[in-house]
Enzyme design. Structure first.
Site, PDB file in Angstrom:
ATOM      1  N   PRO A  13       4.627  -5.214  -0.849  1.00  0.00           N
ATOM      2  CA  PRO A  13       4.635  -4.041  -1.726  1.00  0.00           C
ATOM      3  C   PRO A  13       4.418  -4.423  -3.182  1.00  0.00           C
ATOM      4  O   PRO A  13       4.882  -5.460  -3.641  1.00  0.00           O
ATOM      5  CB  PRO A  13       6.045  -3.477  -1.538  1.00  0.00           C
ATOM      6  CG  PRO A  13       6.873  -4.670  -1.188  1.00  0.00           C
ATOM      7  CD  PRO A  13       5.981  -5.602  -0.425  1.00  0.00           C
ATOM      8  N   GLY A  14       3.681  -3.617  -3.884  1.00  0.00           N
ATOM      9  CA  GLY A  14       3.510  -3.813  -5.326  1.00  0.00           C
ATOM     10  C   GLY A  14       3.942  -2.554  -6.035  1.00  0.00           C
ATOM     11  O   GLY A  14       5.036  -2.422  -6.568  1.00  0.00           O
ATOM     12  N   ARG A  15       3.061  -1.559  -5.952  1.00  0.00           N
ATOM     13  CA  ARG A  15       3.273  -0.294  -6.643  1.00  0.00           C
ATOM     14  C   ARG A  15       4.619   0.364  -6.301  1.00  0.00           C
ATOM     15  O   ARG A  15       5.295   0.881  -7.191  1.00  0.00           O
ATOM     16  CB  ARG A  15       2.145   0.664  -6.239  1.00  0.00           C
ATOM     17  CG  ARG A  15       2.118   1.959  -7.005  1.00  0.00           C
ATOM     18  CD  ARG A  15       1.157   2.967  -6.337  1.00  0.00           C
ATOM     19  NE  ARG A  15      -0.079   2.407  -5.904  1.00  0.00           N
ATOM     20  CZ  ARG A  15      -1.216   2.415  -6.624  1.00  0.00           C
ATOM     21  NH1 ARG A  15      -1.260   2.997  -7.790  1.00  0.00           N
ATOM     22  NH2 ARG A  15      -2.318   1.872  -6.137  1.00  0.00           N
ATOM     23  N   TYR A  59       0.039  -1.808 -12.126  1.00  0.00           N
ATOM     24  CA  TYR A  59      -1.370  -1.811 -12.518  1.00  0.00           C
ATOM     25  C   TYR A  59      -1.567  -1.191 -13.902  1.00  0.00           C
ATOM     26  O   TYR A  59      -2.575  -0.565 -14.174  1.00  0.00           O
ATOM     27  CB  TYR A  59      -2.231  -1.102 -11.449  1.00  0.00           C
ATOM     28  CG  TYR A  59      -1.987  -1.648 -10.063  1.00  0.00           C
ATOM     29  CD1 TYR A  59      -2.463  -2.908  -9.719  1.00  0.00           C
ATOM     30  CD2 TYR A  59      -1.245  -0.947  -9.112  1.00  0.00           C
ATOM     31  CE1 TYR A  59      -2.223  -3.445  -8.463  1.00  0.00           C
ATOM     32  CE2 TYR A  59      -0.997  -1.468  -7.855  1.00  0.00           C
ATOM     33  CZ  TYR A  59      -1.478  -2.721  -7.537  1.00  0.00           C
ATOM     34  OH  TYR A  59      -1.234  -3.240  -6.296  1.00  0.00           O
ATOM     35  N   GLY A  91       0.755  -1.241   0.000  1.00  0.00           N
ATOM     36  CA  GLY A  91       0.000   0.000   0.000  1.00  0.00           C
ATOM     37  C   GLY A  91       0.787   1.294   0.000  1.00  0.00           C
ATOM     38  O   GLY A  91       0.202   2.375  -0.102  1.00  0.00           O
ATOM     39  N   TYR A 113      -9.844   5.364 -12.056  1.00  0.00           N
ATOM     40  CA  TYR A 113      -9.659   6.046 -10.757  1.00  0.00           C
ATOM     41  C   TYR A 113      -9.456   7.547 -10.914  1.00  0.00           C
ATOM     42  O   TYR A 113      -9.104   8.216  -9.950  1.00  0.00           O
ATOM     43  CB  TYR A 113      -8.433   5.498 -10.026  1.00  0.00           C
ATOM     44  CG  TYR A 113      -8.292   4.004 -10.016  1.00  0.00           C
ATOM     45  CD1 TYR A 113      -9.197   3.201  -9.338  1.00  0.00           C
ATOM     46  CD2 TYR A 113      -7.230   3.392 -10.676  1.00  0.00           C
ATOM     47  CE1 TYR A 113      -9.055   1.827  -9.327  1.00  0.00           C
ATOM     48  CE2 TYR A 113      -7.081   2.016 -10.660  1.00  0.00           C
ATOM     49  CZ  TYR A 113      -7.999   1.242  -9.989  1.00  0.00           C
ATOM     50  OH  TYR A 113      -7.846  -0.114  -9.976  1.00  0.00           O
ATOM     51  N   CYS A 116     -13.698   3.341 -28.211  1.00  0.00           N
ATOM     52  CA  CYS A 116     -14.986   4.000 -28.415  1.00  0.00           C
ATOM     53  C   CYS A 116     -15.707   4.240 -27.102  1.00  0.00           C
ATOM     54  O   CYS A 116     -16.766   3.659 -26.835  1.00  0.00           O
ATOM     55  CB  CYS A 116     -15.836   3.165 -29.364  1.00  0.00           C
ATOM     56  SG  CYS A 116     -15.013   3.011 -30.938  1.00  0.00           S
ATOM     57  N   GLU A 117     -15.119   5.043 -26.264  1.00  0.00           N
ATOM     58  CA  GLU A 117     -15.720   5.443 -24.986  1.00  0.00           C
ATOM     59  C   GLU A 117     -15.177   6.814 -24.640  1.00  0.00           C
ATOM     60  O   GLU A 117     -13.974   7.050 -24.786  1.00  0.00           O
ATOM     61  CB  GLU A 117     -15.289   4.503 -23.850  1.00  0.00           C
ATOM     62  CG  GLU A 117     -15.675   3.077 -24.058  1.00  0.00           C
ATOM     63  CD  GLU A 117     -16.202   2.405 -22.800  1.00  0.00           C
ATOM     64  OE1 GLU A 117     -16.554   3.098 -21.831  1.00  0.00           O
ATOM     65  OE2 GLU A 117     -16.264   1.178 -22.821  1.00  0.00           O
TER      66      GLU A 117
HETATM   67  N1  LLP Z   1      -1.577  -6.859  -0.581  1.00  0.00           N
HETATM   68  C1  LLP Z   1      -2.911  -6.931  -0.787  1.00  0.00           C
HETATM   69  C2  LLP Z   1      -3.700  -7.862   0.007  1.00  0.00           C
HETATM   70  C3  LLP Z   1      -3.504  -6.129  -1.766  1.00  0.00           C
HETATM   71  O1  LLP Z   1      -4.815  -6.195  -1.966  1.00  0.00           O
HETATM   72  C4  LLP Z   1      -2.710  -5.229  -2.521  1.00  0.00           C
HETATM   73  C5  LLP Z   1      -3.296  -4.383  -3.556  1.00  0.00           C
HETATM   74  C6  LLP Z   1      -1.315  -5.205  -2.288  1.00  0.00           C
HETATM   75  C7  LLP Z   1      -0.798  -6.021  -1.292  1.00  0.00           C
HETATM   76  C8  LLP Z   1      -0.379  -4.320  -3.043  1.00  0.00           C
HETATM   77  O2  LLP Z   1      -0.640  -2.983  -2.834  1.00  0.00           O
HETATM   78  P1  LLP Z   1       0.358  -1.869  -3.389  1.00  0.00           P
HETATM   79  O3  LLP Z   1       1.647  -1.963  -2.601  1.00  0.00           O
HETATM   80  O4  LLP Z   1       0.572  -2.110  -4.813  1.00  0.00           O
HETATM   81  O5  LLP Z   1      -0.361  -0.599  -3.133  1.00  0.00           O
HETATM   82  N2  LLP Z   1      -5.428  -1.180  -9.375  1.00  0.00           N
HETATM   83  C9  LLP Z   1      -5.256  -0.175  -8.348  1.00  0.00           C
HETATM   84  C10 LLP Z   1      -4.583  -0.729  -7.118  1.00  0.00           C
HETATM   85  C11 LLP Z   1      -5.307  -1.931  -6.543  1.00  0.00           C
HETATM   86  C12 LLP Z   1      -4.606  -2.487  -5.345  1.00  0.00           C
HETATM   87  C13 LLP Z   1      -5.227  -3.761  -4.903  1.00  0.00           C
HETATM   88  N3  LLP Z   1      -4.543  -4.404  -3.831  1.00  0.00           N
HETATM   89  C14 LLP Z   1      -4.480   0.989  -8.931  1.00  0.00           C
HETATM   90  O6  LLP Z   1      -4.144   0.962 -10.116  1.00  0.00           O
HETATM   91  O7  LLP Z   1      -4.239   1.989  -8.236  1.00  0.00           O
END
Ligand code: LLP
Length: 419
Positions: free
Chosen positions: A275-277, A372, A239, A317, A343-344
């Protein structure tokens, strides 16, 4: 921090001109920087160095196997939310004992697959899911290691679609019910309770929500331990937000660690981070070519060859992504809508954005698109999904070819009577 910088007036990915890549692969193309990815991963590693931890990259942010392999080599594990993501993780050399599995709707098939793979733990989101895991583990004559995903009712102050930690959300088990559910879990024969999990949302730009949520979870963990339920793993989710528009002073892994470690240092947990993003977001850009300029009565449109099927974040978003010229020009600054061919009317990357007016065939870079971006892309409007490229120093590698038209129909079966 990223490795997409101008040299003179030309945008480079590390040491490669972005235009050179686009020339080779065509557009739209996602370009990732190896250096940025490694640096971002190591920033987490170093920040949490003094405390036992496992970093489980959230595959939903980006699951290209080359990127996963790179992270796996650095020692990274995986946070998965489907059988498909578990498969990606395994194929990319992420060890099963570093895989955590969340999600409110795990199917029987997925649960069995994860059990057979011997993942580190399931992050369980409901009592029915717990019962299902217990039953399936029994059938497979194994014990399922689990954490309960606890919903701490903390406002992550982020976009409502990516906020997950409030009472009104579908995620996790309400914190007031957690003791009861842990009691239930501890009584199940084929369940081994080993952890506690929370994830309150994404693109969180302050440490306070993490700290507040953690405090609530820690009280619970202490309670559980005093009742003889052994919580070894403390999974604090992902997050951490990133800068999309040159925002300054955002907390990074270091600041997060500084706020969190003092709270847990007296306990012998193994910390799990998801972590993802924050690892991949600013390590990738989407490069697109200008097809047409179109002056409508009320607005000027820059029509590019990428669409919301390639990067849906602005449409879904209202997310801000910086847009830069791959070759800077000195033409007049004008407010334009940068839009795709779909087409949107919701197919846009920016609205009313001041940029130096591009011309037909110019390349534009949509920045901070590594997370993402491709992973949420689709074939909507019969569009082939984009190519992906990984840059390392002076070299670049195509890590996904652009789809062919035939890829778009390869799973289609036409019944004989229609042939
Ligand atoms: N762990 C869980 C249980 C999650 O649901 C998520 C993201 C993460 C970790 C990773 O979160 P991050 O570090 O990436 O913030 N598509 C949206 C974001 C959806 C996130 C869903 N869950 C966007 O493009 O902003």
């Amino acid at each position: 921090m990223n490795d997409f910088k101008y040299r003179k007036s030309e945008l480079y990915a590390e040491d490669v001109p972005v235009a050179k890549i686009a020339e080779r692969t065509g557009t739209p193309v996602y370009i990732y920087s190896h250096g940025t990815l490694v640096r971002h991963y190591r920033a987490f590693k170093e920040a949490f160095d003094g405390y036992p931890h496992v970093i489980c990259f959230a595959l939903k942010a980006n699951s290209n196997a080359a990127i996963l392999r790179l992270l796996a080599r650095e020692g990274c594990g995986a946070d998965v939310v489907s059988g498909g993501e578990l498969f990606f993780a395994q194929k990319s050399g992420m060890p099963a004992n570093k895989v955590v599995y969340a999600g409110v709707g795990k199917t029987e098939e997925e649960i069995a697959y994860a059990l057979k793979s011997r993942i580190l733990m399931f992050n369980v989101e409901s009592s029915e899911e717990l019962a299902a895991i217990d039953r399936i583990a029994g059938k497979l004559k194994t014990k399922a290691p689990i954490a309960l995903r606890v919903n701490p009712d903390i406002n992550a102050s982020t976009h409502p679609y990516i906020s997950t930690g409030l009472k009104k959300h579908k995620f996790g088990i309400p914190i007031e019910k957690a003791l009861e559910y842990y009691g239930l879990a501890a009584g199940l024969r084929n369940i081994r309770v080993i952890g506690i999990h929370k994830h309150i949302g994404s693109q969180i730009t302050k440490v306070e929500p993490f700290v507040d949520a953690l405090k609530k979870i820690l009280t619970l963990a202490q309670d559980l331990r005093s009742r003889g339920i052994d919580i070894k793993y403390l999974d604090i989710g992902g997050g951490l937000g990133i800068s999309y528009n040159n925002e300054k002073g955002l907390p990074g892994p270091k600041e997060l660690a500084k706020a969190i470690i003092p709270l847990i240092k007296l306990y012998d947990f193994t910390l799990i981070l998801e972590p993802g993003r924050s690892i991949v977001g600013n390590a990738g850009i989407l490069v697109t070519r200008v097809l047409y300029l179109k002056q409508q009565p009320e607005r000027e449109f820059v029509i590019v060859d990428a669409g919301m099927n390639d990067l849906i974040r602005p449409s879904l978003y209202d997310a801000y992504h910086h847009i830069q010229h791959v070759k800077k020009n000195r033409r007049p600054l004008k407010p334009v809508d940068v839009v795709g061919p779909i087409c949107e009317s919701g197919d846009f990357f920016a609205r009313g954005r001041m940029i130096n007016l591009p011309r037909h065939d110019d390349l534009l870079a949509v920045m901070s698109a590594g997370a993402y971006g491709f992973s949420m892309s689709s074939n909507y409007n019969g569009r082939r999904r984009a190519a992906e490229v990984l840059v390392r120093g002076k070299e670049f590698f195509v890590i996904r070819e652009r789809e062919e038209y035939t890829d778009l129909i390869k799973e289609i079966r036409v019944p004989d009577f229609l042939k």
